[in-house]
Design a protein around this motif. Structure first.
Motif, PDB file in Angstrom:
ATOM      1  N   ARG A 137       0.824  -1.212   0.000  1.00 38.34           N
ATOM      2  CA  ARG A 137       0.000   0.000   0.000  1.00 38.34           C
ATOM      3  C   ARG A 137       0.860   1.265   0.000  1.00 38.34           C
ATOM      4  O   ARG A 137       0.441   2.304  -0.508  1.00 38.34           O
ATOM      5  CB  ARG A 137      -0.911   0.014   1.230  1.00 38.34           C
ATOM      6  CG  ARG A 137      -2.137  -0.882   1.117  1.00 38.34           C
ATOM      7  CD  ARG A 137      -2.881  -0.886   2.434  1.00 38.34           C
ATOM      8  NE  ARG A 137      -4.135  -1.610   2.358  1.00 38.34           N
ATOM      9  CZ  ARG A 137      -4.748  -2.152   3.411  1.00 38.34           C
ATOM     10  NH1 ARG A 137      -4.204  -2.041   4.611  1.00 38.34           N
ATOM     11  NH2 ARG A 137      -5.885  -2.799   3.267  1.00 38.34           N
ATOM     12  N   TYR A 142      -4.174   2.107  -5.221  1.00 38.59           N
ATOM     13  CA  TYR A 142      -5.293   1.158  -5.193  1.00 38.59           C
ATOM     14  C   TYR A 142      -5.589   0.670  -6.614  1.00 38.59           C
ATOM     15  O   TYR A 142      -5.439   1.454  -7.555  1.00 38.59           O
ATOM     16  CB  TYR A 142      -6.512   1.885  -4.609  1.00 38.59           C
ATOM     17  CG  TYR A 142      -7.741   1.039  -4.454  1.00 38.59           C
ATOM     18  CD1 TYR A 142      -7.945   0.280  -3.321  1.00 38.59           C
ATOM     19  CD2 TYR A 142      -8.707   1.024  -5.462  1.00 38.59           C
ATOM     20  CE1 TYR A 142      -9.093  -0.488  -3.185  1.00 38.59           C
ATOM     21  CE2 TYR A 142      -9.851   0.256  -5.329  1.00 38.59           C
ATOM     22  CZ  TYR A 142     -10.037  -0.503  -4.193  1.00 38.59           C
ATOM     23  OH  TYR A 142     -11.158  -1.255  -4.060  1.00 38.59           O
ATOM     24  N   HIS A 144      -5.357  -3.068  -4.162  1.00 38.77           N
ATOM     25  CA  HIS A 144      -4.254  -3.635  -3.414  1.00 38.77           C
ATOM     26  C   HIS A 144      -4.396  -5.131  -3.147  1.00 38.77           C
ATOM     27  O   HIS A 144      -3.849  -5.635  -2.162  1.00 38.77           O
ATOM     28  CB  HIS A 144      -4.100  -2.901  -2.079  1.00 38.77           C
ATOM     29  CG  HIS A 144      -3.702  -1.470  -2.242  1.00 38.77           C
ATOM     30  ND1 HIS A 144      -4.356  -0.431  -1.604  1.00 38.77           N
ATOM     31  CD2 HIS A 144      -2.717  -0.899  -2.987  1.00 38.77           C
ATOM     32  CE1 HIS A 144      -3.776   0.712  -1.930  1.00 38.77           C
ATOM     33  NE2 HIS A 144      -2.795   0.466  -2.761  1.00 38.77           N
TER      34      HIS A 144
END
Length: 226
Positions: A137, A142, A144
């Protein structure tokens, strides 16, 4: 892996679970896979299906997701005591082990209650913990999921997110290696888990873990946030 990790840990065990669902109180582990590494390479591995209690059946969506069936559990599964003993074997002799998973908060919650049921919860007192998802992350936008990480690091020919425990554990091994090559800071995530900035922690808090909100904006790494 990095020199910093190997200077602190004499064994790294990367593991994954497949479960009957996401409820830590009522769902159960049906597959446990793990790879134990020492600095010279792979030491051992574990790959086992685990019987469900008598009369319990797999939800259809889990069968569709994993390909694991009630028949497979009945024919090839082992008792929980045997699976717990196999996991214990991966840690035997290690003075300072590190446990790693992709979304470790999920897997460690399930693993703890599974080992507690088998009278082996003390296995989790010695290791430190690292969440590969938290690292990812901090590295990429995103989405993920593990499959996204595999694609982002060009590992499609070497790793697969099959939703089978040992496959996903081995995929996480390769992902950790690639992330270590990209930036040598994996050791700074030991004992540090990112949580959703809006919804917070999922599952039970692990006493040895520091939890910090992890926003999607990757301006600074989580270990530098206060």
């Amino acid at each position: 892996m990095t020199k910093e990790l190997w200077s602190r840990f004499d064994r790294i065990v990367i593991f994954d679970t497949e479960t009957t669902g996401i409820d830590f109180d009522t769902d159960r582990i049906i597959e446990l896979g793990a790879v134990a590494l020492e600095e010279g390479g792979e030491r051992d591995s574990l790959n086992c299906l685990i019987h469900l209690p008598s009369g319990r059946k797999l939800p259809p969506f889990i069968v569709n997701l994993t390909g694991i069936t009630d028949e497979a559990l009945a024919e090839r599964g082992v008792e929980g005591s045997e699976a717990a003993a196999g996991f214990s074997r991966l840690l035997e002799g290690a003075e300072q082990p590190l446990l790693v998973a992709y979304n470790a908060q999920f897997d460690l919650n399930f693993l703890y209650w599974f080992l507690k049921e088998q009278g082996r919860a003390e296995l989790l007192r010695l290791p430190c913990f690292l969440d590969a998802l938290t690292v990812y992350r901090d590295r990429r936008d995103y989405p993920h999921k593990l499959c996204n990480a595999i694609e982002a690091y060009g590992l499609e020919e070497e790793a697969v997110n099959s939703h089978r425990a040992v496959d996903d554990a081995r995929a996480t091994v390769r992902l950790m290696e690639k992330m270590a090559e990209e930036k040598d800071d994996l050791h700074r995530y030991v004992g540090l888990f990112g949580v959703h900035p809006k919804y917070g922690l999922s599952g039970r808090r692990i006493s040895s873990i520091t939890y910090r909100p992890q926003p999607y904006q990757r301006s600074i790494p989580l270990y530098e946030r206060k």
